[in-house]
Design a protein around this motif. Structure first.
Motif, PDB file in Angstrom:
ATOM      1  N   CYS A 129       0.862  -1.185   0.000  1.00 24.38           N
ATOM      2  CA  CYS A 129       0.000   0.000   0.000  1.00 24.38           C
ATOM      3  C   CYS A 129       0.900   1.237   0.000  1.00 24.38           C
ATOM      4  CB  CYS A 129      -0.913   0.008   1.218  1.00 24.38           C
ATOM      5  SG  CYS A 129      -1.879  -1.504   1.431  1.00 24.38           S
ATOM      6  N   GLU A 130       0.982   1.906  -1.153  1.00 26.76           N
ATOM      7  CA  GLU A 130       1.824   3.100  -1.283  1.00 26.76           C
ATOM      8  C   GLU A 130       0.965   4.339  -1.042  1.00 26.76           C
ATOM      9  OE1 GLU A 130       4.927   2.580  -1.709  1.00 26.76           O
ATOM     10  OE2 GLU A 130       4.975   0.537  -2.490  1.00 26.76           O
ATOM     11  N   VAL A 131       1.178   5.010   0.082  1.00 28.02           N
ATOM     12  CA  VAL A 131       0.377   6.185   0.424  1.00 28.02           C
ATOM     13  C   VAL A 131       0.936   7.385  -0.334  1.00 28.02           C
ATOM     14  CG1 VAL A 131      -0.500   7.627   2.273  1.00 28.02           C
ATOM     15  CG2 VAL A 131      -0.096   5.191   2.684  1.00 28.02           C
ATOM     16  N   LEU A 132       0.200   7.842  -1.347  1.00 28.26           N
ATOM     17  CA  LEU A 132       0.704   8.881  -2.245  1.00 28.26           C
ATOM     18  C   LEU A 132       0.304  10.288  -1.813  1.00 28.26           C
ATOM     19  CD1 LEU A 132      -0.018   7.084  -5.637  1.00 28.26           C
ATOM     20  CD2 LEU A 132       2.069   7.031  -4.266  1.00 28.26           C
ATOM     21  N   SER A 133      -0.871  10.436  -1.245  1.00 24.47           N
ATOM     22  CA  SER A 133      -1.257  11.740  -0.700  1.00 24.47           C
ATOM     23  C   SER A 133      -2.266  11.537   0.412  1.00 24.47           C
ATOM     24  CB  SER A 133      -1.834  12.662  -1.788  1.00 24.47           C
ATOM     25  OG  SER A 133      -3.143  12.270  -2.149  1.00 24.47           O
ATOM     26  N   VAL A 134      -2.295  12.475   1.349  1.00 21.06           N
ATOM     27  CA  VAL A 134      -3.145  12.333   2.529  1.00 21.06           C
ATOM     28  C   VAL A 134      -4.030  13.554   2.673  1.00 21.06           C
ATOM     29  CG1 VAL A 134      -3.206  12.156   5.041  1.00 21.06           C
ATOM     30  CG2 VAL A 134      -1.525  10.842   3.746  1.00 21.06           C
ATOM     31  N   ASP A 135      -5.321  13.302   2.676  1.00 22.07           N
ATOM     32  CA  ASP A 135      -6.347  14.288   3.022  1.00 22.07           C
ATOM     33  C   ASP A 135      -6.683  14.030   4.486  1.00 22.07           C
ATOM     34  OD1 ASP A 135      -9.637  15.058   1.592  1.00 22.07           O
ATOM     35  OD2 ASP A 135      -8.734  15.637   3.489  1.00 22.07           O
ATOM     36  N   ARG A 136      -6.441  15.001   5.341  1.00 22.76           N
ATOM     37  CA  ARG A 136      -6.574  14.766   6.786  1.00 22.76           C
ATOM     38  C   ARG A 136      -7.986  14.353   7.184  1.00 22.76           C
ATOM     39  NH1 ARG A 136      -1.478  13.853   8.251  1.00 22.76           N
ATOM     40  NH2 ARG A 136      -0.105  15.634   7.910  1.00 22.76           N
ATOM     41  N   ASP A 137      -8.968  14.608   6.336  1.00 23.65           N
ATOM     42  CA  ASP A 137     -10.344  14.223   6.651  1.00 23.65           C
ATOM     43  C   ASP A 137     -10.659  12.790   6.263  1.00 23.65           C
ATOM     44  OD1 ASP A 137     -11.757  17.492   5.910  1.00 23.65           O
ATOM     45  OD2 ASP A 137     -10.964  16.675   7.766  1.00 23.65           O
TER      46      ASP A 137
ATOM     47  N   LEU B 278     -19.925   8.653  15.047  1.00 26.26           N
ATOM     48  CA  LEU B 278     -19.451   9.323  13.837  1.00 26.26           C
ATOM     49  C   LEU B 278     -18.792   8.285  12.943  1.00 26.26           C
ATOM     50  CD1 LEU B 278     -17.758  12.332  15.657  1.00 26.26           C
ATOM     51  CD2 LEU B 278     -19.989  12.375  14.538  1.00 26.26           C
ATOM     52  N   PHE B 279     -19.162   8.268  11.671  1.00 24.20           N
ATOM     53  CA  PHE B 279     -18.615   7.287  10.735  1.00 24.20           C
ATOM     54  C   PHE B 279     -17.537   7.945   9.876  1.00 24.20           C
ATOM     55  CE2 PHE B 279     -22.867   5.912  11.850  1.00 24.20           C
ATOM     56  CZ  PHE B 279     -22.659   4.588  12.176  1.00 24.20           C
ATOM     57  N   ASN B 280     -16.345   7.356   9.882  1.00 22.81           N
ATOM     58  CA  ASN B 280     -15.181   7.955   9.200  1.00 22.81           C
ATOM     59  C   ASN B 280     -15.077   9.441   9.546  1.00 22.81           C
ATOM     60  OD1 ASN B 280     -14.562   5.529   8.050  1.00 22.81           O
ATOM     61  ND2 ASN B 280     -15.172   6.072   5.978  1.00 22.81           N
ATOM     62  N   PRO B 281     -14.896   9.756  10.813  1.00 23.39           N
ATOM     63  CA  PRO B 281     -14.891  11.159  11.233  1.00 23.39           C
ATOM     64  C   PRO B 281     -13.808  11.972  10.542  1.00 23.39           C
ATOM     65  CG  PRO B 281     -14.012   9.733  12.962  1.00 23.39           C
ATOM     66  CD  PRO B 281     -14.610   8.846  11.933  1.00 23.39           C
ATOM     67  N   THR B 282     -14.116  13.246  10.310  1.00 29.24           N
ATOM     68  CA  THR B 282     -13.160  14.165   9.710  1.00 29.24           C
ATOM     69  C   THR B 282     -12.116  14.566  10.746  1.00 29.24           C
ATOM     70  OG1 THR B 282     -14.439  16.118  10.335  1.00 29.24           O
ATOM     71  CG2 THR B 282     -14.983  15.077   8.212  1.00 29.24           C
ATOM     72  N   LYS B 283     -11.118  15.327  10.300  1.00 28.90           N
ATOM     73  CA  LYS B 283     -10.067  15.771  11.217  1.00 28.90           C
ATOM     74  C   LYS B 283     -10.665  16.560  12.377  1.00 28.90           C
ATOM     75  CE  LYS B 283      -6.033  18.802  11.492  1.00 28.90           C
ATOM     76  NZ  LYS B 283      -5.189  19.783  10.764  1.00 28.90           N
ATOM     77  N   GLU B 284     -11.574  17.462  12.077  1.00 31.07           N
ATOM     78  CA  GLU B 284     -12.198  18.267  13.127  1.00 31.07           C
ATOM     79  C   GLU B 284     -13.004  17.397  14.085  1.00 31.07           C
ATOM     80  OE1 GLU B 284     -14.647  21.328  11.587  1.00 31.07           O
ATOM     81  OE2 GLU B 284     -15.386  21.991  13.533  1.00 31.07           O
ATOM     82  N   GLU B 285     -13.716  16.417  13.530  1.00 29.17           N
ATOM     83  CA  GLU B 285     -14.507  15.528  14.376  1.00 29.17           C
ATOM     84  C   GLU B 285     -13.617  14.639  15.242  1.00 29.17           C
ATOM     85  OE1 GLU B 285     -18.462  15.015  11.514  1.00 29.17           O
ATOM     86  OE2 GLU B 285     -16.729  13.682  11.287  1.00 29.17           O
ATOM     87  N   ARG B 286     -12.487  14.201  14.698  1.00 32.76           N
ATOM     88  CA  ARG B 286     -11.582  13.340  15.476  1.00 32.76           C
ATOM     89  C   ARG B 286     -10.993  14.068  16.675  1.00 32.76           C
ATOM     90  NH1 ARG B 286      -9.754  11.824  10.330  1.00 32.76           N
ATOM     91  NH2 ARG B 286      -7.828  12.999  10.634  1.00 32.76           N
ATOM     92  N   GLU B 287     -10.823  15.379  16.543  1.00 33.25           N
ATOM     93  CA  GLU B 287     -10.228  16.153  17.632  1.00 33.25           C
ATOM     94  C   GLU B 287     -11.121  16.168  18.874  1.00 33.25           C
ATOM     95  OE1 GLU B 287      -7.609  19.244  14.850  1.00 33.25           O
ATOM     96  OE2 GLU B 287      -9.450  19.921  15.843  1.00 33.25           O
TER      97      GLU B 287
END
Length: 674
Positions: free
Chosen positions: A122-130, A169-178
């Motif tokens: 699994c090559e992680v090429l880019s990350v969207d924090r959400d 919360l399902f697949n919470p966003t960055k703000e939700e994870r905080e």
């Protein structure tokens, strides 16, 4: 929704919405030499997942040799790795846990008696924090195995379940994870949950040893099985060729195994020598394995800007060789510090080359960086160094990582082409684009044949790999690997001629059609940079006691500021206005008035019978003596100026005590107001 691609006939793209964010999977374009590959995007998180299985099961083991690699790449978040090496090393603990997160739910769904090596990368090429890269990779891993020929009782899907104390919360966003109070990762098939949570464990390694060579068997195979090996080699598809060779090995084992019971111990060397005889025979007769003419390049394709979030990206494909290059820009402080016996102390442009096992269709767990990978990375650096802009023109540290997705010959030259395009996509003002190509050789006495764009089997069995990189104007790098006792001048001259023609063809017909020149603007995710030069004697004023001044500037503006001993200052931020604000603060700190220059400043203090203190720059006052206020006699300063007034003054010099002298009346005269 299904999308196709005219340049890749097997290409398919599937799209849907997953918990409010777009999820897509693409197949049939990247890394086609492995058993299956899927490019998964969730939001802007992008993961390339490949599945590779060995053709034959392992002997003497009682477990399923599955390896799952979650390869985190710092370009995915717009960063250059720290340390001297400035490249990814061993996986971090979160990466190991992510690998286990994918391994645990999938392992039980393979047949219990499966003994073939299977590697999921699994090559992680880019990350969207959400959007979780672990969940994105898990979905891709399941899809890749499901569409491969590896038996698998899936597919599975994964989701992150969060809880903020009131609701799930399902697949919470960055703000939700905080604000989350719980994170649970769940994986399931259509029928049941197969994993909750995860843990990491060590994976055992096996070592294979090779025995001696059997000349008698080899001569027998040359006499009896040469024609059947020619059939195995007579295809331009590496996968087809390897499948035929595996069938050939099975046939030979059944036919000669009783007489030569230990033959499999030296089959690798037998294959090498027999295939070399086939390739040499064909090339001397003017025939290539894939049917191309000697000066013909395999089909070419390139794309730019295909990976979100990163600063620049390019996919370069030549036949079954495919390289994905990704560029990262950073402040000069991220340049690699070198601690060697040579004079160079810093490397500003870094190229790193990775060639994972799936690129050749092998099922082999990832190891540390090989000497070959270091060497190819250095070759690309050498090829591009001549066209990298000077730091005064482009004050950035630059890193490009070339990920070899498919390898069938000359991946280093593909990396040169891909790196050029990634840098142009990133907005690096290259002096000229660079392309690379390789030239092969076969000899029989004084007769020789050169051929362009060698594929893997020609490189493996040929006598020369002559790599040449350059611009339209000339060569920037050469690397030559020989398997004979030397080259005649005629061969070298011929190699230069045909590699130049091929290089220009690649530039004109593919690379420059995809992107004719470097982009005028940097990616929105790239740091914006301002460079300035101050008097080195002023550096201590900018830094301040204990670093207090520079720390305050950084805190107030959010900029990263690097100061060199020669007075060059590099200011970086994603916000160009913040860079300008930091520059203005520094300019004010190091401000030195110019004799004869006019300045418009505010009166900060007045001494009635002596003069007025006028601010020329923030915190930089100079006193205008009462006699220099006006051409007529002034009884007291307040008759002309008061605190808070603005006035023009002329800087007239520095007195013997180091004080700045200014004159209001000389400024009025120069402005025609006296």
């Amino acid at each position: 929704m299904i999308i196709t691609h005219k340049e890749f006939p097997n290409y398919r793209k599937y799209e849907m919405t997953f918990e409010g964010r777009p999820l897509s999977m693409e197949v049939g374009k990247m890394a086609e030499l492995c058993n299956a590959a899927v490019l998964v995007r969730y939001g802007e998180t992008t993961v390339l997942v490949t599945c590779t299985a060995s053709a034959r099961p392992k002997d003497g083991i009682d477990y399923f040799p599955l390896s799952v690699d979650f390869n985190e790449k710092l370009y995915a978040v717009g960063r250059i790795p720290g340390s001297f090496m400035r490249r990814e090393g061993k996986p971090s603990l979160p990466a190991v846990l992510a690998s286990r997160l994918i391994d645990r739910p999938m392992r039980p769904l393979f047949p219990s008696d499966l003994r073939n090596d299977v590697v999921i990368a699994c090559e992680v090429l880019s990350v969207d924090r959400d959007c979780s890269p672990e969940i994105t990779a898990m979905i891709g891993a399941s899809a890749a195995v499901s569409i491969s020929d590896v038996p698998f009782n899936g597919p599975i899907a994964g989701i992150v379940l969060g809880w903020d104390g009131e609701k799930f919360l399902f697949n919470p966003t960055k703000e939700e994870r905080e604000r989350n109070r719980m994170i649970t990762t769940i994986a399931a098939t259509h029928k049941k949950i197969v994993m909750i949570e995860s843990e990491a464990k060590e994976v055992p390694e096996d070592v294979m040893e090779h025995a001696a060579f059997d000349d008698a068997l080899f001569e027998k195979l040359v006499e009896n099985e040469f024609a059947s090996m020619e059939y195995c080699m007579d295809t331009d598809d590496k996968n087809v060729r390897e499948a035929r060779v595996n069938d050939w090995i099975t046939m030979v084992e059944e036919k000669y195994g009783e007489e030569h019971p230990d033959m499999m111990q030296y089959m690798d060397e037998i294959l090498y020598k027999l295939q070399k005889k086939v390739v040499k025979k064909w090339l001397l007769a003017g025939k290539r394995v894939d049917g191309r003419a000697m000066n013909e390049i395999r089909p070419l394709s390139t794309e730019v800007g295909l990976i979100p979030q990163v600063h620049g990206s390019a996919l370069f494909t030549r036949g079954q060789t495919q390289v994905l290059s990704i560029a990262t820009l950073a402040p000069m402080s991220d340049a690699q510090k070198l601690d060697t016996i040579w004079e160079e102390e810093e490397k500003r442009f870094m190229h790193h080359y990775n060639m994972p096992s799936y690129s050749t269709g092998e099922a082999r767990a990832s190891r540390s960086t090989s000497r070959r990978e270091y060497g190819h990375g250095a070759l690309v650096e050498k090829a591009l160094e001549a066209v990298i802009p000077e730091v005064e023109d482009f004050p950035y540290a630059i890193r490009v990582v070339s990920e070899v997705l498919s390898s069938n010959g000359s991946t280093s030259q593909g990396s040169i082409c891909g790196t050029t395009m990634a840098l142009m996509d990133a907005g690096v003002p290259l002096k000229a684009p660079v392309a690379g190509i390789s030239c092969g050789l076969i000899q029989d006495g004084d007769d020789f044949t050169t051929f362009i764009d060698i594929q893997g089997v020609e490189d493996f069995h040929g006598e020369m790999d002559f790599k040449v990189a350059g611009t339209r104007k000339g060569i920037t790098a050469i690397q030559m690997d020989l398997k004979n006792d030397g080259l005649k001048h005629e061969i070298v001259k011929n190699a230069f001629t045909i590699t130049r023609e091929a290089r220009l063809q690649i530039l004109d017909e593919v690379m420059l059609k995809a992107l004719a020149e470097p982009r005028k603007e940097l990616a929105k995710t790239a740091p914006k940079m301002i460079q300035m030069k101050i008097n080195p004697d002023k550096i201590r004023e900018v830094i301040g006691t204990g670093g207090k001044v520079i720390q305050k500037i950084t805190a107030d503006t959010g900029c990263k500021i690097d100061i060199n001993d020669d007075g060059f200052i590099f200011i970086a931020s994603s916000d160009i206005e913040a860079c300008r604000a930091a520059r203005k603060i520094i300019e004010d700190i190091v401000f030195e008035p110019v004799v004869g220059a006019l300045y418009y400043g505010e009166v900060k203090r007045v001494i009635s019978n002596l003069g007025a203190f006028v601010e020329l720059a923030p915190g930089k006052d100079a006193m205008c003596h009462i006699k220099d206020l006006e051409f007529k006699r002034t009884e007291k300063v307040e008759d002309v100026l008061n605190v808070g007034d603005k006035t023009w003054v002329k800087f007239t010099g520095i007195d013997e005590k180091g004080r700045w002298n200014i004159s209001r009346k000389e400024a009025l005269k120069e402005r025609g107001e006296a």
